[in-house]
Design an enzyme around this catalytic site. Sequence first.
Site, PDB file in Angstrom:
ATOM      1  N   ALA A 105       0.724  -1.248   0.147  1.00  0.00           N
ATOM      2  CA  ALA A 105       0.074  -0.105  -0.082  1.00  0.00           C
ATOM      3  C   ALA A 105       1.007   1.120   0.256  1.00  0.00           C
ATOM      4  CB  ALA A 105      -0.976   0.081   1.242  1.00  0.00           C
ATOM      5  N   PHE A 106       0.112   2.578  -0.367  1.00  0.00           N
ATOM      6  CA  PHE A 106       1.071   3.608  -0.755  1.00  0.00           C
ATOM      7  C   PHE A 106       1.600   4.031   0.686  1.00  0.00           C
ATOM      8  CE2 PHE A 106      -0.772   7.688   0.608  1.00  0.00           C
ATOM      9  CZ  PHE A 106      -1.819   7.219   1.481  1.00  0.00           C
ATOM     10  N   LYS A 107       1.258   3.660   1.698  1.00  0.00           N
ATOM     11  CA  LYS A 107       1.878   4.206   2.906  1.00  0.00           C
ATOM     12  C   LYS A 107       3.133   3.974   3.286  1.00  0.00           C
ATOM     13  CE  LYS A 107      -2.674   5.349   5.295  1.00  0.00           C
ATOM     14  NZ  LYS A 107      -3.628   4.797   4.553  1.00  0.00           N
ATOM     15  N   ASP A 108       3.712   2.812   2.597  1.00  0.00           N
ATOM     16  CA  ASP A 108       5.051   2.383   2.625  1.00  0.00           C
ATOM     17  C   ASP A 108       5.986   3.761   2.306  1.00  0.00           C
ATOM     18  OD1 ASP A 108       4.676  -0.280   3.286  1.00  0.00           O
ATOM     19  OD2 ASP A 108       4.426  -0.789   1.332  1.00  0.00           O
ATOM     20  N   ALA A 111       6.307   6.189   5.323  1.00  0.00           N
ATOM     21  CA  ALA A 111       6.488   5.241   6.474  1.00  0.00           C
ATOM     22  C   ALA A 111       8.309   5.030   6.254  1.00  0.00           C
ATOM     23  CB  ALA A 111       5.736   3.994   6.827  1.00  0.00           C
TER      24      ALA A 111
END
Length: 433
Positions: A105-108, A111
């Site tokens: 997911a793009f939150k990688d 983060a």
Amino acid sequence: MLYHSTHKKVFGVSLQDAVVKGLADDKGLFMPDQIKQLPHSFFETIETLSFQEIAYVVADAFFGEDVDANSLKRIVAEAFDFDIPLVSVDESCYSLELFHGPTLAFKDVGARFMSRLLAYFIQKKSQTDVKVLVATSGDTGSAVANGFLGVPGIQVYVLYPKGLVSAIQEAQFTTLGQNITALEVDGTFDDCQRLVKSAFMDVELNERLNLTSANSINVARFLPQAFYYFYAYAQLKAIGKADNMVVAVPSGNFGNITAGLFAKRMGLPIKRFIAANNRNDIFLNYLNTGNYEPRKSVSTIANAMDVGDPSNFARILDLYDGSHDAIKYDISGFAYTDEQIARTIRAGLQNHHYLLDPHGACAYQALKDGLSSNEVGVFLETAHPAKFKETVEKIIDTKVFVPAKLQAFMDGQKSTVPINSDFESFKTFLKTV
Ligand SMILES: *Cc1c(COP(=O)(O)O)cnc(C)c1O
């Protein structure tokens, strides 16, 4: 570069303090004092650059005054060891696949960058044993836990509501071990958030421990999301399609789309944006009426966008000096029901052999509904459809292929520390680890 708060009561904060604090003391969100324009020469040859090369140029504009060039290059190289391909879906629409990182997911992106930047500051101050606390309803916990996995000097504590996250999500932060501890809270997501907030306000804990947060409003997670808008443009330019580029973003807390607005301010030739919502259409309502009216969120099948009071709305207002007209000039909006999202997923598969996830589906549909014939559309595909396996399988009535990376989490051994939802037991736990 110095940072100020969207509430305009806090000014002159260093990058390091903004990253460690997360939220300003006046409870506003941090904004960089300056958004630098990138030179024309950069855009003239951008199609010859890799994602890492582009990310470094944009990162340098934000962080170059505070992080030496070699360290920043290393942070970018370590954080972004996966590709972000632009995939053609139909004649006028391209999917920017942001799901090729460790948790799909793009939150990688945010983060992983944040964890390395924080580690850099910790090393500079010769600090050890920094504790990152994060409350999650599912997706944030997995991105943060994997982003910080194995990063020296940092311990991560993920608080999540027992029984209320999906099996895949839970596996992504409870099977990691090393410096990641999952706390299974006997309560709701709101309880988890309250525990984390109370810990940050507790004088005794803060005297004894170096506590920091890794939530999505942190500038170190927020700003790196601008990088891939440049890479989308580079990939379109390489095939001669970059004129009149319109980007549709599936939006919840509006961090992703706001980072895109920053990219535009830096000179990236994006014509306009479309904010795609599920039934939580607070922003669409603002576009239509000029009134911002937060509501309690309703649950949908695109649940990472179930937000009733998008935190980054404050940054959008700040960026446009509160002008509703200026915001409407750059951003339009659409909102979709679960039935409409399901229909889009089926149509995407049947007509174009492309399997959308429920979030990306909102953005793709927004292009279908909002794109003019002279425009080229890019939508951000924010998660791999296998992350929402049960939902998507029900919609398409076919099994969804689960990538090996995701399956590996499912095969791991779950390990958690159960705690109840009162603050005293959480505090006791933190004092003993
Ligand atoms: C977090 C998330 C979103 C929403 O992003 P915002 O920056 O909060 O607007 C969209 N899709 C997925 C899959 C997410 O995890």
